[in-house]
Design a protein around this motif. Sequence first.
Motif, PDB file in Angstrom:
ATOM      1  N   THR A   2      42.859  33.806  43.918  1.00  0.00           N
ATOM      2  CA  THR A   2      42.030  35.438  43.666  1.00  0.00           C
ATOM      3  C   THR A   2      40.917  36.307  43.034  1.00  0.00           C
ATOM      4  N   HIS A   4      38.636  38.367  40.656  1.00  0.00           N
ATOM      5  CA  HIS A   4      38.844  39.293  40.159  1.00  0.00           C
ATOM      6  C   HIS A   4      37.349  39.933  39.955  1.00  0.00           C
ATOM      7  N   TYR A   6      36.571  40.437  36.896  1.00  0.00           N
ATOM      8  CA  TYR A   6      36.837  40.216  35.434  1.00  0.00           C
ATOM      9  C   TYR A   6      36.338  38.378  35.744  1.00  0.00           C
ATOM     10  N   PHE A  37      33.821  45.737  39.718  1.00  0.00           N
ATOM     11  CA  PHE A  37      34.451  46.764  39.515  1.00  0.00           C
ATOM     12  C   PHE A  37      34.387  48.099  40.686  1.00  0.00           C
ATOM     13  N   PRO A 133      39.425  46.117  31.087  1.00  0.00           N
ATOM     14  CA  PRO A 133      40.266  45.422  32.162  1.00  0.00           C
ATOM     15  C   PRO A 133      41.394  45.025  32.801  1.00  0.00           C
ATOM     16  N   ILE A 134      41.911  46.256  32.975  1.00  0.00           N
ATOM     17  CA  ILE A 134      43.168  46.060  32.802  1.00  0.00           C
ATOM     18  C   ILE A 134      44.066  44.996  33.820  1.00  0.00           C
ATOM     19  N   ARG A 135      43.223  44.337  34.642  1.00  0.00           N
ATOM     20  CA  ARG A 135      44.316  44.146  35.732  1.00  0.00           C
ATOM     21  C   ARG A 135      44.274  42.535  34.469  1.00  0.00           C
ATOM     22  N   ALA A 136      43.122  42.414  33.887  1.00  0.00           N
ATOM     23  CA  ALA A 136      42.722  40.624  32.868  1.00  0.00           C
ATOM     24  C   ALA A 136      44.433  41.004  31.957  1.00  0.00           C
ATOM     25  N   GLY A 137      45.360  41.794  32.199  1.00  0.00           N
ATOM     26  CA  GLY A 137      45.825  41.487  31.277  1.00  0.00           C
ATOM     27  C   GLY A 137      46.267  42.494  29.446  1.00  0.00           C
ATOM     28  N   LYS A 138      47.345  42.815  29.427  1.00  0.00           N
ATOM     29  CA  LYS A 138      47.563  42.977  28.128  1.00  0.00           C
ATOM     30  C   LYS A 138      46.795  42.139  26.777  1.00  0.00           C
ATOM     31  N   GLN A 166      49.029  53.071  33.139  1.00  0.00           N
ATOM     32  CA  GLN A 166      48.167  51.322  32.731  1.00  0.00           C
ATOM     33  C   GLN A 166      48.066  50.538  31.880  1.00  0.00           C
TER      34      GLN A 166
END
Length: 198
Positions: A2, A4, A6, A37, A133-138, A166
């Motif tokens: 997918t 993104h 990022y 974004f 970029p929260i969706r890139a992961g912690k 988030q």
Amino acid sequence: MTDHYYSNQPRTPHDEREFSFDLNGRAFRFVTDAGVFSRDRVDFGSLLLIETMEFPADASVLDVGCGYGPIGLSAAVRASRGWVTMIDVNERAVMLARRNAERNGIENVEVLISDLYSEVRGRTFDVILTNPPIRAGKDVVHRIFTEGHELLAEGGQMWVVIQKKQGAPSAWKKLQEVYSSVEEVEKKKGYSIFRAYK
């Protein structure tokens, strides 16, 4: 895989559009595209950070994850005698940010394609700004905090906007581990603005 915002090279077909937006009393004209974004308007978190951030007019500023440029370009207006470096892993976003700097007549900026801090290592900044970029992961978000600390001048500040649902509590905890002091400067509609001092 997918795509993104990022992603380094978004494969989403181009679909450019333009809009105007008032940021801190100045009208900006932005061009955006698919694969970046918040392409339709400046998102609430970025807007809150832009309205809250404070630093001297001669500051050296780094915008991490700049997207098409609203935070960094607003920072360049504020740091009118300083310099703003804007970085993003997304090549499409970087090209847009460069175009948006030009179309808004902002010259005290540079925009670099950078995987996190890869292109600015060894440099020093007074201020780092990020809507991470929260969706890139912690792990990525926390690396922005820890590796950013190394790039700040003594007494420098990192400004972070993050949504409670988030990851704001874990971000707060991580910032407290790394920085000498952290404060919540603003809180609105589930978003927090943290300022962390080196």
